[in-house]
Design an enzyme around this catalytic site. Structure first.
Site, short mmCIF file in Angstrom:
data_model
loop_
_atom_site.label_atom_id
_atom_site.label_comp_id
_atom_site.label_asym_id
_atom_site.label_seq_id
_atom_site.Cartn_x
_atom_site.Cartn_y
_atom_site.Cartn_z
N ASP A 207 0.87 -1.17 0.00
CA ASP A 207 0.00 0.00 0.00
C ASP A 207 0.92 1.23 0.00
O ASP A 207 2.13 1.11 0.23
CB ASP A 207 -0.94 0.00 1.22
C1 NOJ Z 1 -3.92 4.06 0.07
C2 NOJ Z 1 -5.10 3.14 0.18
O1 NOJ Z 1 -5.09 2.50 1.42
C3 NOJ Z 1 -5.15 2.12 -0.94
O2 NOJ Z 1 -6.35 1.41 -0.85
C4 NOJ Z 1 -5.02 2.78 -2.27
O3 NOJ Z 1 -5.09 1.83 -3.31
C5 NOJ Z 1 -3.71 3.55 -2.33
N1 NOJ Z 1 -3.69 4.54 -1.26
C6 NOJ Z 1 -3.51 4.26 -3.64
O4 NOJ Z 1 -4.39 5.30 -3.76
#
Ligand code: NOJ
Length: 825
Positions: A207
């Site tokens: 993530d």
């Molecule tokens: C953080 C989020 O937790 C995740 O779900 C997402 O895909 C990424 N940012 C990218 O935006």
């Protein structure tokens, strides 16, 4: 921001492998234009309709392909919904692993049928927003979700196994720690459970900034660092990039590990057919996530990128005619509507008003009077008023955060209702505000025959705070004063004789107790998060064009306390590294209510219809006899590709001459070929060869876990007045059986449930089918229960165990408490 998507990999220019564009997900294409704003995951879960789950995924995948995206960052099954106030539960499909698993698998199959790599996220234990991420919450470390092995397997991992079995290309590891080791650097979770036990063949991506170490994450099984920065946003100090190159060249990270990372990414690309240049033109995204203007920067994050080029081509990917994705969006939104209450069969309405009243009014030459109240009915300031939908104003179509999209349009309930009522017969008054002028103009309530009142509850991702809600909701109440609004409307509508229909848009369970029993409240509709087709879908159901068939994908309790201590968000750190102990074990949502005999307001799986279904003739046919353990993990003659393990000459990693480096862009290149071979001390036991898990052996685990052991069928008849669909649900209760190992009595409280093998939930969902039945029609509904469906995770055996003594009780019914038929295996 070094590319047009939210995640971008650099191209491997020497071998002609393109950079990949990764984009959120999961309810549409984030930060783009002319793309569909589908209903959110929780609405999809509420449909319990496998075909629609697949169709929505497919449309989503097609839109991604037409926008030049390679990897979609969805679906989401973590959070699972341990905490009903969890900010991002709405991105997933409901508080049950089986439902999440089926919905995720169908979505993935749909997305990947269009050649787009799907990403299942967030692996694992990402149940709350507070303290999910280092530094985001003023603490240097994220919280730890402490989950026992059995709980992990039977609840949180379950849908990930389904995703792997469905062939998902990518897994996103979560921000927080799991058992005090960052999930993206947790070797047991990545190398052990995901890649060995579940047989995951694709790549693990972090993530955004969830990677907290360089060598550690490489060895633990991380394959792609996203978005590539180091420990802080946009600093360009990657933990990999040149550092990974250096670690490989100096022997700290085995070359085989680097080869494995690359193989997993490249293989996934081929697997999905992205080498097909007629489908994937390799030009990259035709939209920019960073500007709505036509012209913009390609490397928006770099101060060196000064050139403006066309970045937004405004390609419409929503489909047209019979292929319009709005059709699927509307179907999902309508089928996701849950009718909670319908006293006196007040619904469906007629276009002329409430049928019997409308007739009387007509005879008197009067119009039927309908009042519509609540901000949530109306347009507000438009659906895209706040970035990433980070405000609750106007009607609620989605939660906020990276899982939200730009709405191409949003049909508000008010607009659709005004169109739907017959103006010759019905007089509609509307007050799309939560504070109508009841004080100064009491007639607006008194003079109505019927009142429709709208209320909502919103939440989202923790990087945005909305009305003092930092991602996770602060409570389970309706928001923005709508509890009071409903109370007032329901009490005073028609001078106390009016009929009130309450419509709720919500990210998850809300407490209805404040007004539930008011006599005027005749109907309650839970429309979840409907996306762009909100009003149309609502009208479909209100007027009976679509018979409601949504079922609750979670339990609606009478208070947050009813869900148990484990259901509470940790709003304040309890230690410097906040600790969330999942001590309730298997007992979340209905499993908790069942175990402790708590009466919910509405149980998991509940939802009314305008017709009635009768269940009969259940059959339970064993096809395989029980055995405690699955057969040994099958041998395979497949082996991963082998590459040279000779460490290349460091000079091959030098920045090519004449290369213009952009500031902050992450390159793999080194400035100097002076590599010091260190003597890196791996932790004790690092070199010990681990034997593969007996629970593994195929995608999703040991293939025999998917062997069918018993077939179940039941007849369902529509005995009511109109056609409609029923969600036939199957729940399994395990036999009371002794543990197969002497129970150990650990000192650690949190382990208790994992070692007490005879402790089973009262019932677990293990099947559902949605059937459409004409009036009077009967259909046979069939289920197959697999070894996995009938097993529990035995911590001592480190395997799935199927109790062989005693019988399983198999119940088929209309909700988790409305059992109609019973069988045994
Ligand atoms: C953080 C989020 O937790 C995740 O779900 C997402 O895909 C990424 N940012 C990218 O935006």
């Amino acid at each position: 921001m070094m590319g047009l998507s939210v995640g971008n990999t650099g191209p491997a220019i020497n071998v002609g492998f393109p950079g990949l564009a990764l984009q959120d997900g999961p309810l549409g294409i984030r930060s783009s234009d002319h793309a569909t704003a589908f209903p959110a995951g929780i609405t999809v879960g509420a449909t319990w309709n496998k075909e629609l789950m697949y169709q929505r995924g497919k449309a989503h995948g097609l839109e991604a392909r037409l926008k030049g995206v390679n990897v979609l960052l969805g679906p989401c099954v973590g959070p699972l919904g341990r905490m009903p106030a969890g900010g991002r539960n709405w991105e997933g499909f409901g508080a049950d692993p089986y439902l999440q698993g089926v919905a995720a698998a169908e979505t993935i199959k749909g997305i990947q049928s269009e050649g787009i790599m799907a990403t299942i996220k967030h692996y694992i234990g990402n149940e709350q927003e507070h303290y999910r991420q280092a530094h985001e919450w003023a603490l240097p470390n994220a919280l730890s979700s402490n989950i026992g092995d059995r709980t992990l397997h039977e609840l949180y991992l379950w849908p990930f196994a389904d995703a792997v079995r469905a062939g998902v290309a990518s897994v996103m590891c979560s921000y927080q720690m799991t058992n005090n080791s960052y999930s993206c650097g947790n070797s047991k979770l990545l190398n052990g459970i995901l890649k060995d036990e579940l047989g995951f063949q694709g790549f693990v991506q972090s993530d955004w900034l969830a990677q907290r170490s360089g060598v550690g994450t490489a060895l633990a099984g991380l394959d792609m660092s996203m978005p590539g920065d180091g420990l802080f946003w946009q600093d360009g100090q990657s933990l990999w990039g040149p550092e990974l190159t250096r670690s490989v060249l100096n022997g700290t990270v085995p070359l085989s590990r680097l080869n494995d990372m690359v193989t997993r990414i490249v293989a996934a690309w081929y697997q999905l057919g992205q080498d097909n240049e007629t489908l994937f033109d390799r030009k990259g995204p035709n939209f920019s996530s960073w500007t709505n203007d036509e012209m913009g920067h390609i490397y928006n994050g770099s101060p060196d990128d000064t050139e403006l080029v066309v970045v937004n081509h405004y390609i419409d990917v929503q489909g047209t005619g019979e292929e319009a994705h709005s059709i699927i969006a509307r179907k999902v939104a309508a089928e996701g509507i849950i009718l909670l209450k319908n006293e006196d069969n007040i619904l469906p309405l007629s276009r002329d008003g409430w049928p019997s009243f409308a007739k009387a009014a007509d005879q008197l030459g009067m119009k039927y009077r309908v009042g519509i109240f609540g901000e949530d009915a109306g347009e507000g300031k438009g659906p895209n008023f706040c970035v990433d939908r980070g405000c609750n104003q106007g009607t609620l179509g989605s939660g906020w955060g990276s899982g939200a999209v730009e709405f191409p349009y949003l049909i508000s309930p008010l607009a659709a209702l005004k169109k739907a009522f017959n103006p010759d017969k019905v007089y509609v008054t509307d007050f799309p505000t939560n504070a109508p002028p009841f004080g100064t103009e009491p007639a607006i309530l008194k003079d109505q025959d019927m009142c429709l009142v709208f209320a909502n509850a919103d939440s989202g991702e923790g990087f945005l705070t909305v009305n003092s809600i930092r991602g996770d909701r602060n409570d389970l109440n309706l928001q923005k004063g709508t509890d009071q609004l409903i109370t007032e409307v329901a009490t005073r509508c028609g001078d106390g004789n009016g009929k009130t229909v309450v419509v709720i848009h919500s990210v998850g369970p809300v407490i209805l107790e404040n007004w539930f029993n008011i006599t005027g409240v005749k109907a309650i509709i839970l429309a979840n998060l409907p996306g762009q087709e909100s009003g149309n879908a609502l009208v479909d159901v209100l007027f009976g064009d679509v018979n409601p068939s949504g079922k609750l994908p979670y339990t609606i309790g009478k208070s947050l306390d009813d869900y148990g201590e484990g259901a509470k968000i940790l709003y304040y750190p309890n230690t410097p590294i906040p600790q969330q102990n999942f001590s309730e074990g298997l007992y979340i949502d209905y499993r908790f209510f069942d175990k402790y005999g708590i009466e919910p307001r509405y149980e998991f799986g509940y939802g009314l219809s305008y017709t009635t279904f009768e269940y009969s003739l259940m059959s339970t046919i064993p096809v395989k006899s029980k055995s405690l353990l699955p057969p040994a993990r099958p041998e395979t003659d497949l082996s991963p590709p082998k590459y040279s393990e000779e460490i290349p000459n460091p000079s091959t990693a030098l920045l090519p001459s004449g290369f213009r480096k952009l500031k902050k862009f992450i390159y793999p290149y080194l400035d100097s070929s002076d590599i010091k071979k260190g003597n890196f001390q791996y932790p004790d036991g690092y070199g010990t060869v681990q034997s593969p898990s007996q629970a593994g052996g195929g995608e999703g685990g040991n293939p025999s876990l998917y062997d069918i052991h018993v077939n179940v069928s039941a007849d369902v008849t529509n005995i009511g007045p109109v056609a409609g669909a029923e969600v036939v649900q199957l729940y399994v209760s395990y036999p009371r059986s002794p543990p197969i190992q002497p129970a150990i009595l650990p000192q650690v409280e949190a382990w208790k449930f994992d070692t007490d093998m005879t402790d089973f939930p009262v019932q677990v969902l293990r099947g559902f089918e949605k059937v459409f039945l004409e009036k009077g029609e009967t259909k046979k509904v069939k289920f197959s229960l697999t070894r996995r469906d009938l097993s529990y995770w035995d911590v001592m055996q480190q395997n799935w165990v199927m109790p062989t003594s005693g019988s399983y009780t198999i119940r088929v019914g209309s909700s988790s408490r409305d059992w109609r038929l019973k069988g045994e295996y």
